[in-house]
Design a protein around this motif. Structure first.
Motif, PDB file in Angstrom:
ATOM      1  N   ASP A 141       0.710  -1.117   0.067  1.00 34.06           N
ATOM      2  CA  ASP A 141       0.058  -0.150   0.023  1.00 34.06           C
ATOM      3  C   ASP A 141       0.835   1.147  -0.129  1.00 34.06           C
ATOM      4  O   ASP A 141       0.491   2.362  -0.517  1.00 34.06           O
ATOM      5  N   LEU A 142       2.117   1.183   0.610  1.00 32.79           N
ATOM      6  CA  LEU A 142       2.767   2.389   0.803  1.00 32.79           C
ATOM      7  C   LEU A 142       4.469   2.159   0.716  1.00 32.79           C
ATOM      8  O   LEU A 142       4.806   1.195   1.138  1.00 32.79           O
ATOM      9  N   ILE A 143       5.209   3.162  -0.123  1.00 27.40           N
ATOM     10  CA  ILE A 143       6.463   3.051   0.009  1.00 27.40           C
ATOM     11  C   ILE A 143       7.012   4.407   0.469  1.00 27.40           C
ATOM     12  O   ILE A 143       6.333   5.593  -0.083  1.00 27.40           O
ATOM     13  N   GLU A 144       7.981   4.228   1.348  1.00 21.49           N
ATOM     14  CA  GLU A 144       8.455   5.626   1.937  1.00 21.49           C
ATOM     15  C   GLU A 144       9.973   5.512   1.360  1.00 21.49           C
ATOM     16  O   GLU A 144      10.543   4.790   1.693  1.00 21.49           O
ATOM     17  N   LEU A 145      10.384   6.692   0.805  1.00 19.55           N
ATOM     18  CA  LEU A 145      11.619   6.970   0.075  1.00 19.55           C
ATOM     19  C   LEU A 145      12.328   8.301   1.056  1.00 19.55           C
ATOM     20  O   LEU A 145      11.445   9.258   1.163  1.00 19.55           O
ATOM     21  N   LYS A 146      13.538   7.856   1.391  1.00 19.12           N
ATOM     22  CA  LYS A 146      14.180   9.188   2.097  1.00 19.12           C
ATOM     23  C   LYS A 146      14.896  10.051   1.004  1.00 19.12           C
ATOM     24  O   LYS A 146      15.586   9.548   0.406  1.00 19.12           O
ATOM     25  N   LEU A 147      14.187  11.346   1.146  1.00 17.93           N
ATOM     26  CA  LEU A 147      14.544  12.104  -0.183  1.00 17.93           C
ATOM     27  C   LEU A 147      15.198  13.466   0.512  1.00 17.93           C
ATOM     28  O   LEU A 147      15.119  13.856   1.764  1.00 17.93           O
ATOM     29  N   ALA A 148      15.830  14.186  -0.194  1.00 21.61           N
ATOM     30  CA  ALA A 148      16.335  15.311   0.213  1.00 21.61           C
ATOM     31  C   ALA A 148      16.311  16.548  -0.763  1.00 21.61           C
ATOM     32  O   ALA A 148      16.351  15.960  -1.929  1.00 21.61           O
ATOM     33  N   THR A 149      16.374  17.653  -0.483  1.00 20.10           N
ATOM     34  CA  THR A 149      16.018  18.942  -1.321  1.00 20.10           C
ATOM     35  C   THR A 149      17.545  19.904  -1.529  1.00 20.10           C
ATOM     36  O   THR A 149      17.641  20.637  -2.200  1.00 20.10           O
ATOM     37  N   TYR A 150      18.579  19.312  -0.949  1.00 23.83           N
ATOM     38  CA  TYR A 150      19.781  20.165  -0.892  1.00 23.83           C
ATOM     39  C   TYR A 150      19.434  21.212  -0.013  1.00 23.83           C
ATOM     40  O   TYR A 150      20.155  22.565  -0.485  1.00 23.83           O
ATOM     41  N   ALA A 151      18.568  21.440   0.830  1.00 28.43           N
ATOM     42  CA  ALA A 151      18.361  22.434   1.610  1.00 28.43           C
ATOM     43  C   ALA A 151      17.893  23.779   0.940  1.00 28.43           C
ATOM     44  O   ALA A 151      18.155  24.912   1.138  1.00 28.43           O
ATOM     45  N   ARG A 152      17.295  23.593  -0.137  1.00 26.61           N
ATOM     46  CA  ARG A 152      16.604  24.472  -0.888  1.00 26.61           C
ATOM     47  C   ARG A 152      15.208  24.204  -1.443  1.00 26.61           C
ATOM     48  O   ARG A 152      14.758  23.279  -1.396  1.00 26.61           O
ATOM     49  N   THR A 153      14.680  25.107  -2.040  1.00 34.45           N
ATOM     50  CA  THR A 153      13.333  25.196  -2.717  1.00 34.45           C
ATOM     51  C   THR A 153      13.433  24.823  -4.075  1.00 34.45           C
ATOM     52  O   THR A 153      13.730  25.605  -5.084  1.00 34.45           O
ATOM     53  N   ASN A 154      13.161  23.595  -4.639  1.00 39.12           N
ATOM     54  CA  ASN A 154      13.403  23.127  -5.807  1.00 39.12           C
ATOM     55  C   ASN A 154      11.924  23.404  -6.447  1.00 39.12           C
ATOM     56  O   ASN A 154      10.877  23.051  -5.883  1.00 39.12           O
ATOM     57  N   THR A 155      11.829  23.512  -7.944  1.00 40.18           N
ATOM     58  CA  THR A 155      10.665  23.755  -8.513  1.00 40.18           C
ATOM     59  C   THR A 155      10.179  22.725  -9.463  1.00 40.18           C
ATOM     60  O   THR A 155       9.354  22.910 -10.298  1.00 40.18           O
ATOM     61  N   ASN A 156      11.081  21.815  -9.695  1.00 43.17           N
ATOM     62  CA  ASN A 156      10.860  20.727 -10.717  1.00 43.17           C
ATOM     63  C   ASN A 156      10.003  19.654 -10.338  1.00 43.17           C
ATOM     64  O   ASN A 156       9.726  19.614  -9.032  1.00 43.17           O
TER      65      ASN A 156
END
Length: 191
Positions: free
Chosen positions: A79-94
């Motif tokens: 039902d669920l997959i959790e991935l550990k993601l990172a934004t490089y401490a910024r707001t990305n718009t992609n």
């Protein structure tokens, strides 16, 4: 005329009917309102405490996709997959896209706007509702058509894990490069 005993029986039946109605109302409220609050995730696979260390995969953009093989020890419902993601401490718009392939067929796809991500946190991909069978060839792909260096996210990996193979895929030249480790993830079923 109603005898005193008959009156007591009628009153008792009225109380029983009211009690049954109250219990039915409580049950219906629990079923509709409270039960979803108490759902439990049965974790089939988690690797956040395996391997040696956390390493960022690298920016995921138009020419750098992440391909993670998923192996299961048995047949499971997901039902669920959790991935550990990172934004490089910024707001990305992609915009990112997660895909799941079973036996070379894309059976699940969902967009993940980078602006919705919290840095260094697990992102929940809910309502997957797929069967992962032990003999299936299962791959999770994380890609971004409009991501560019400086405007892209990454996934955290753990080194020295040999459950499923992790690849870096370059769409430009079609090459897959085997990476050390595995994406940090949890695979669950809601019970």
């Amino acid at each position: 005329m109603v005898s005193e005993n008959n009156a007591k029986v009628i009153i008792k039946q009225g109380i029983n009917i009211k009690l049954i109605a109250l219990l039915m109302t409580i049950f219906i409220v629990w079923l509709i309102v409270l039960r979803p609050i108490f759902n439990i995730d049965l974790v089939h696979y988690e690797n956040s405490n395996l391997g040696e260390k956390n390493v960022p995969f690298g920016e995921i953009h138009s020419s750098n996709a992440l391909v993670q093989q998923i192996k299961t020890e048995g047949n499971i419902f997901v039902d669920l997959i959790e991935l550990k993601l990172a934004t490089y401490a910024r707001t990305n718009t992609n915009k990112n896209t997660i895909k799941i392939f079973i036996n070379k067929e894309c059976v699940f796809q969902r967009d993940i706007p980078s602006k919705d991500l919290k840095d260094n946190s697990f992102y929940k991909i809910e309502n997957i509702k797929l069967n992962f069978n032990v003999d299936d060839e299962i791959y999770l792909v994380l890609e971004s058509e409009d991501g560019t260096p400086g405007n892209a996210i990454t996934a955290w990996t753990r080194t020295n894990i040999e459950n499923g193979k992790l690849y870096r895929y370059n769409k430009g030249d079609g090459n897959y490069v085997l990476q050390d480790g595995e994406v940090i993830m949890k695979i669950s079923e809601e019970v």
